[in-house]
Design a protein around this motif. Structure first.
Motif, PDB file in Angstrom:
ATOM      1  N   ILE A 286       0.935  -1.584   0.190  1.00  0.00           N
ATOM      2  CA  ILE A 286      -0.101   0.384   0.139  1.00  0.00           C
ATOM      3  C   ILE A 286       0.825   1.295  -0.117  1.00  0.00           C
ATOM      4  CG2 ILE A 286      -2.191   1.357   1.274  1.00  0.00           C
ATOM      5  CD1 ILE A 286      -3.080  -1.289   2.278  1.00  0.00           C
ATOM      6  N   GLY A 287       1.474   1.199   0.614  1.00  0.00           N
ATOM      7  CA  GLY A 287       2.660   2.792   0.939  1.00  0.00           C
ATOM      8  C   GLY A 287       3.787   2.575  -0.496  1.00  0.00           C
ATOM      9  N   ARG A 288       4.214   1.650  -1.122  1.00  0.00           N
ATOM     10  CA  ARG A 288       4.263   1.728  -2.396  1.00  0.00           C
ATOM     11  C   ARG A 288       3.596   2.521  -3.469  1.00  0.00           C
ATOM     12  NH1 ARG A 288       7.619  -3.322  -1.564  1.00  0.00           N
ATOM     13  NH2 ARG A 288       5.417  -4.651  -2.773  1.00  0.00           N
ATOM     14  N   THR A 289       2.587   1.347  -3.923  1.00  0.00           N
ATOM     15  CA  THR A 289       1.440   2.414  -4.647  1.00  0.00           C
ATOM     16  C   THR A 289       1.013   3.117  -4.199  1.00  0.00           C
ATOM     17  OG1 THR A 289       1.104  -0.125  -4.665  1.00  0.00           O
ATOM     18  CG2 THR A 289      -1.134   1.831  -5.552  1.00  0.00           C
ATOM     19  N   CYS A 290       0.944   4.433  -2.956  1.00  0.00           N
ATOM     20  CA  CYS A 290       0.670   5.357  -2.517  1.00  0.00           C
ATOM     21  C   CYS A 290       1.925   6.022  -2.646  1.00  0.00           C
ATOM     22  CB  CYS A 290       0.324   5.497  -1.307  1.00  0.00           C
ATOM     23  SG  CYS A 290      -1.006   4.856  -0.284  1.00  0.00           S
ATOM     24  N   LEU A 291       2.940   5.830  -3.002  1.00  0.00           N
ATOM     25  CA  LEU A 291       3.840   6.626  -3.025  1.00  0.00           C
ATOM     26  C   LEU A 291       4.690   7.298  -4.222  1.00  0.00           C
ATOM     27  CD1 LEU A 291       7.191   5.554  -1.183  1.00  0.00           C
ATOM     28  CD2 LEU A 291       6.357   7.717  -1.346  1.00  0.00           C
ATOM     29  N   GLY A 292       4.236   5.771  -5.402  1.00  0.00           N
ATOM     30  CA  GLY A 292       3.913   5.640  -7.069  1.00  0.00           C
ATOM     31  C   GLY A 292       3.318   6.953  -7.527  1.00  0.00           C
ATOM     32  N   ALA A 293       1.966   6.596  -6.782  1.00  0.00           N
ATOM     33  CA  ALA A 293       0.611   8.226  -7.209  1.00  0.00           C
ATOM     34  C   ALA A 293       0.840   9.165  -7.040  1.00  0.00           C
ATOM     35  CB  ALA A 293      -0.203   7.404  -6.947  1.00  0.00           C
ATOM     36  N   ALA A 294       1.771   9.024  -6.131  1.00  0.00           N
ATOM     37  CA  ALA A 294       2.191  10.688  -5.184  1.00  0.00           C
ATOM     38  C   ALA A 294       3.808  11.265  -5.821  1.00  0.00           C
ATOM     39  CB  ALA A 294       2.563  10.910  -3.937  1.00  0.00           C
ATOM     40  N   GLU A 295       3.923  10.185  -6.856  1.00  0.00           N
ATOM     41  CA  GLU A 295       5.554  10.583  -7.600  1.00  0.00           C
ATOM     42  C   GLU A 295       4.941  10.678  -8.848  1.00  0.00           C
ATOM     43  OE1 GLU A 295       9.382   8.644  -8.822  1.00  0.00           O
ATOM     44  OE2 GLU A 295       8.290   7.849  -6.924  1.00  0.00           O
ATOM     45  N   THR A 296       3.467  10.357  -8.878  1.00  0.00           N
ATOM     46  CA  THR A 296       2.598  10.420 -10.727  1.00  0.00           C
ATOM     47  C   THR A 296       1.917  11.928 -10.578  1.00  0.00           C
ATOM     48  OG1 THR A 296       3.047   8.461 -10.676  1.00  0.00           O
ATOM     49  CG2 THR A 296       1.846   9.690 -12.170  1.00  0.00           C
ATOM     50  N   VAL A 297       1.646  11.571  -9.330  1.00  0.00           N
ATOM     51  CA  VAL A 297       0.836  13.409  -9.868  1.00  0.00           C
ATOM     52  C   VAL A 297       1.673  14.561  -9.876  1.00  0.00           C
ATOM     53  CG1 VAL A 297      -1.345  14.389  -8.568  1.00  0.00           C
ATOM     54  CG2 VAL A 297      -1.739  12.064  -8.783  1.00  0.00           C
ATOM     55  N   GLY A 298       2.599  14.190  -9.110  1.00  0.00           N
ATOM     56  CA  GLY A 298       4.243  15.231  -8.520  1.00  0.00           C
ATOM     57  C   GLY A 298       4.259  15.749  -9.947  1.00  0.00           C
ATOM     58  N   GLY A 299       4.790  14.615 -10.360  1.00  0.00           N
ATOM     59  CA  GLY A 299       5.412  15.150 -11.658  1.00  0.00           C
ATOM     60  C   GLY A 299       4.320  15.523 -12.669  1.00  0.00           C
ATOM     61  N   ILE A 300       2.844  15.019 -13.139  1.00  0.00           N
ATOM     62  CA  ILE A 300       2.735  15.444 -13.713  1.00  0.00           C
ATOM     63  C   ILE A 300       2.472  16.984 -13.530  1.00  0.00           C
ATOM     64  CG2 ILE A 300       0.174  15.782 -14.935  1.00  0.00           C
ATOM     65  CD1 ILE A 300       0.135  12.487 -14.105  1.00  0.00           C
ATOM     66  N   THR A 301       1.928  18.078 -12.382  1.00  0.00           N
ATOM     67  CA  THR A 301       2.064  18.656 -12.020  1.00  0.00           C
ATOM     68  C   THR A 301       3.141  19.739 -12.255  1.00  0.00           C
ATOM     69  OG1 THR A 301       0.544  18.122  -9.947  1.00  0.00           O
ATOM     70  CG2 THR A 301       1.173  20.300  -9.425  1.00  0.00           C
ATOM     71  N   ILE A 302       4.644  18.441 -11.798  1.00  0.00           N
ATOM     72  CA  ILE A 302       6.040  19.783 -11.817  1.00  0.00           C
ATOM     73  C   ILE A 302       5.951  20.030 -14.002  1.00  0.00           C
ATOM     74  CG2 ILE A 302       7.793  19.748 -12.610  1.00  0.00           C
ATOM     75  CD1 ILE A 302       7.843  17.837  -9.448  1.00  0.00           C
ATOM     76  N   VAL A 303       5.617  19.137 -14.396  1.00  0.00           N
ATOM     77  CA  VAL A 303       5.304  19.349 -15.801  1.00  0.00           C
ATOM     78  C   VAL A 303       4.306  20.432 -16.646  1.00  0.00           C
ATOM     79  CG1 VAL A 303       4.357  18.347 -18.415  1.00  0.00           C
ATOM     80  CG2 VAL A 303       5.979  17.214 -16.558  1.00  0.00           C
ATOM     81  N   PHE A 304       3.183  20.426 -16.136  1.00  0.00           N
ATOM     82  CA  PHE A 304       2.315  21.793 -15.591  1.00  0.00           C
ATOM     83  C   PHE A 304       2.751  22.526 -15.620  1.00  0.00           C
ATOM     84  CE2 PHE A 304      -1.990  23.585 -15.460  1.00  0.00           C
ATOM     85  CZ  PHE A 304      -2.716  23.688 -16.098  1.00  0.00           C
ATOM     86  N   ALA A 305       3.387  22.842 -14.644  1.00  0.00           N
ATOM     87  CA  ALA A 305       3.708  24.027 -14.250  1.00  0.00           C
ATOM     88  C   ALA A 305       4.965  24.735 -14.836  1.00  0.00           C
ATOM     89  CB  ALA A 305       4.682  24.293 -12.703  1.00  0.00           C
ATOM     90  N   ARG A 306       5.694  23.929 -15.480  1.00  0.00           N
ATOM     91  CA  ARG A 306       6.335  23.965 -17.167  1.00  0.00           C
ATOM     92  C   ARG A 306       6.121  25.051 -17.703  1.00  0.00           C
ATOM     93  NH1 ARG A 306      11.333  20.435 -16.826  1.00  0.00           N
ATOM     94  NH2 ARG A 306      12.443  22.045 -17.848  1.00  0.00           N
TER      95      ARG A 306
END
Lengths: 274, 255
Positions: B7-27
Motif C-alpha cells: 500500500i505504501g509503495r502504491t501511494c508513493l508511486g501515485a504521489a510521484e506521478t501526480v507530483g511529476g505531472i504537476t511539475i510538467v504542467f507548471a513548467r
C-alpha cells in the motif's frame, strides 16, 4: 618540430602519426572541476574527480567501459546535476547559473554524442542548421551557407537532403560533429566519437577532431578507448578508474608510470601501433 | 506487513506521478507567460494532431450518434414520443458521450503516439541533444504539443458533435422512420446550448490533461524500447483516468 603543410595532405582514413600539432600556446583555464561526485542510486559513478583544462588543449579521457566517462561529460555540459563538487567552465560556475545563463553558456559549448543523437524527424541539413535557426540571429541564406561549410568540413557536402536513417554510422558521427560545430563553440566534448566504427573511419573522425581544433583553437575533451589513434590529437590523457582519476599526463608519463594499471591500460590501447 | 508495504509503495508511486505531472504542467505554464514556445513546431503539431485525426473522429462520432438513436428507438416507438428522439440523443451526445468517447479515442491515438515519440527521443539522447544545443525541450516540444492537443480536441469535439447528430438523424430516418426534420427539431427545441458548451469545456480540459500526462510519461522514459512500451501503456491508462476525473468534476460544477 615537423609542421604539416596542409590539412588535405592527410589521406582519408590514414593517421598522420608524425605530425605534431602546431598549436597556439595554451591559454587560460577554461574547465575546472573539483571533487565531482555522482551517484546513480547506490552506485557511486564518480568519486571526487578533479580536472583542469586550458584554452586550446585537447585532453583524452580514457578508462574501462562503464567507469563514468560519459557521465562526467554530461555533468560538465549541465545535462546531469552532480551530488557534490564544483564545475567552472568558460569562466562560469555551472552549478550556480540560472536557466537562461545556462542556455547562453551552452551556445559556447559543443557536444558530439556517442550514439549520434541526430533528430530523426529532420533532414541532415535541418539537423545541422537547427541550433543556428533556433537562435534566430542569422538569415536563412547565412544559415544555408554555414551549413554547407560545416558539412563540407566533414566531407559530406552532398547529404543535406538525406534523413539520418539513410546514413552510415561514420557519416552520422560526422554530421553530429558538424552540428556541434555550427555555433563555433569554444569548448567541444567528444563522447566516444569512434565507438563502433571501423579503423579507417575512426582515423577519419580523429583527423576531423584535430582539424576542428586547429581551425578554431577550441578546447576539446575526447573520450575514446582507441589510444593509438588519439595520439596525434591529444596533448595529455586522463585515466578514470574505479570512479576516480587514476592518472593524468602525457603518453610518456604513462609509460614511465609505476602504476601497473596505467601501464597495462596504455599498452593495451596501443596494441595496433606496430 | 507485506500488505502495508505494498500500500505504501502504491501511494508513493501515485504521489510521484501526480507530483511529476504537476511539475510538467507548471513548467508549461511558465513557458507560456510570456510566450517562449516554438511557433513552427506548434503549427506542425496542430496539423499532425488535428488534421490527421478528423477521419477517425468523424467515424466515431457518427456511430455514436447512430447508437444513441438505436438505443432509445424502441422506447420512442412504444411511446410514440418521436419529438424526444432528437433531444435525447443530442443531450447524451453533446454533454457526455461525444466528448468522452472522442477524448478516449484521442488519448489512444495522439496521446500514446506523443509518449512514444518523446520517449524514443529520450532513450536515443535526442532530448539531451536539444538541451546541449541550448534548446529547452519544454519550449520546443512540450508547449506546442500542449496547445495543439487542447485546441484540436476542442475543435474535433465540435466537429464530432455535428457528425454525431448527422449520424443520429440518418439512423432515425432510415431505421426508425422518423423524419430527420423531426429529429433536428428535437435537438434545437431542446435548448441544448449549455450542454454543448459544457461538452466543449470538457473536451478542452481532456486535451490539456492528455497532453500533460503523455508528455510526462514520454519525458520520463527509462530502459530503452521496453521502457517506451511501458510508458505508452501507463499514458493510456492514466489519460483515461484523467478524462473520467475531469468529466466528473465539470459535470458536478455544471449542475
Amino acid at each position: 618540430m615537423k609542421r604539416r603543410e596542409s590539412q588535405e595532405t592527410v589521406p582519408y582514413g590514414e593517421i598522420d602519426t608524425t605530425a605534431i600539432l602546431d598549436r597556439k600556446p595554451l591559454g587560460d583555464v577554461v574547465l575546472e572541476v573539483h571533487g565531482l561526485t555522482h551517484w546513480f542510486g547506490d552506485v557511486c559513478v564518480l568519486d571526487g574527480v578533479d580536472l583542469t583544462m586550458r584554452e586550446g588543449e585537447v585532453v583524452g579521457l580514457i578508462g574501462p567501459g562503464g567507469v563514468g566517462k560519459s557521465v562526467f561529460v554530461k555533468l560538465c555540459c549541465g545535462l546531469l546535476v552532480p551530488d557534490a563538487g564544483e564545475i567552472h567552465i568558460l569562466g562560469k560556475d555551472l552549478l550556480a547559473l540560472d536557466d537562461k545563463e545556462r542556455q547562453e553558456l551552452r551556445t559556447r559549448v559543443g557536444l558530439v554524442f556517442q550514439n549520434y543523437a541526430l533528430f530523426d524527424f529532420m533532414t541532415v541539413g535541418d539537423n545541422v542548421a537547427f541550433p543556428m535557426r533556433q537562435r534566430g540571429q542569422a538569415s536563412e541564406a547565412e544559415i544555408a551557407a554555414k551549413v554547407q561549410e560545416r558539412l563540407s568540413e566533414v566531407d559530406l557536402p552532398k547529404v543535406q537532403h538525406l534523413m539520418p536513417n539513410e546514413l552510415s554510422g561514420g557519416m552520422k558521427k560526422r554530421v553530429g560533429l558538424a552540428r556541434a560545430n555550427i555555433n563555433d563553440p569554444e569548448f567541444i566534448f567528444f563522447d566516444d566519437p569512434t565507438a563502433g566504427l571501423d579503423p579507417v573511419t575512426s582515423s577519419k573522425i580523429f583527423n576531423l577532431v584535430r582539424r576542428t581544433q586547429e581551425q578554431r583553437n577550441s578546447t576539446c575533451l575526447v573520450i575514446s578507448h582507441d589510444i593509438d589513434r588519439m595520439r596525434p590529437v591529444c596533448d595529455r590523457y586522463v585515466l578514470l578508474y574505479d570512479a576516480r582519476v587514476r592518472f593524468q599526463g602525457t603518453e610518456q608519463d604513462a609509460m614511465a608510470s609505476s602504476d601497473p594499471i596505467v601501464h597495462e591500460f596504455f599498452r593495451a590501447g596501443m596494441v595496433g601501433r606496430a | 506487513m507485506k500488505l502495508l508495504a505494498m500500500i505504501g509503495r502504491t501511494c508513493l508511486g501515485a504521489a510521484e506521478t501526480v507530483g511529476g505531472i504537476t511539475i510538467v504542467f507548471a513548467r508549461i505554464l511558465r513557458a507560456m507567460f510570456p510566450p517562449r514556445f516554438d511557433r513552427d513546431e506548434t503549427w506542425l503539431n496542430l496539423y499532425k494532431v488535428g488534421v490527421k485525426s478528423y477521419p477517425i473522429v468523424i467515424m466515431t462520432a457518427m456511430f455514436t450518434g447512430a447508437i444513441m438513436v438505436i438505443q432509445s428507438g424502441q422506447y420512442v416507438k412504444q411511446t410514440g414520443a418521436t419529438g424526444l428522439l432528437g433531444w435525447g440523443a443530442g443531450y447524451a451526445v453533446l454533454a457526455e458521450i461525444g466528448p468522452v468517447l472522442i477524448g478516449l479515442m484521442f488519448s489512444g491515438r495522439v496521446g500514446a503516439n506523443n509518449t512514444a515519440e518523446l520517449g524514443t527521443m529520450k532513450v536515443t539522447e535526442q532530448l539531451d541533444a536539444l538541451r546541449a544545443l541550448a534548446i529547452d525541450p519544454i519550449n520546443h516540444l512540450v508547449v506546442p504539443r500542449f496547445l495543439s492537443m487542447m485546441v484540436m480536441l476542442l475543435l474535433l469535439t465540435a466537429l464530432g458533435d455535428l457528425f454525431a447528430l448527422i449520424g443520429g438523424a440518418l439512423t432515425s430516418e432510415l431505421i426508425l422512420e422518423v423524419d430527420y426534420r423531426v429529429f433536428f427539431h428535437g435537438v434545437f427545441e431542446g435548448h441544448l446550448l449549455d450542454e454543448y458548451f459544457t461538452g466543449l469545456c470538457k473536451a478542452a480540459s481532456f486535451g490539456a490533461s492528455i497532453s500533460v500526462i503523455s508528455c510526462f510519461y514520454g519525458l520520463n522514459v527509462s530502459g530503452g524500447a521496453t521502457g517506451v512500451g511501458r510508458a505508452v501503456n501507463q499514458c493510456v491508462v492514466t489519460s483515461a483516468i484523467g478524462i473520467f476525473v475531469w468529466d466528473y468534476l465539470i459535470t458536478y460544477l455544471a449542475n
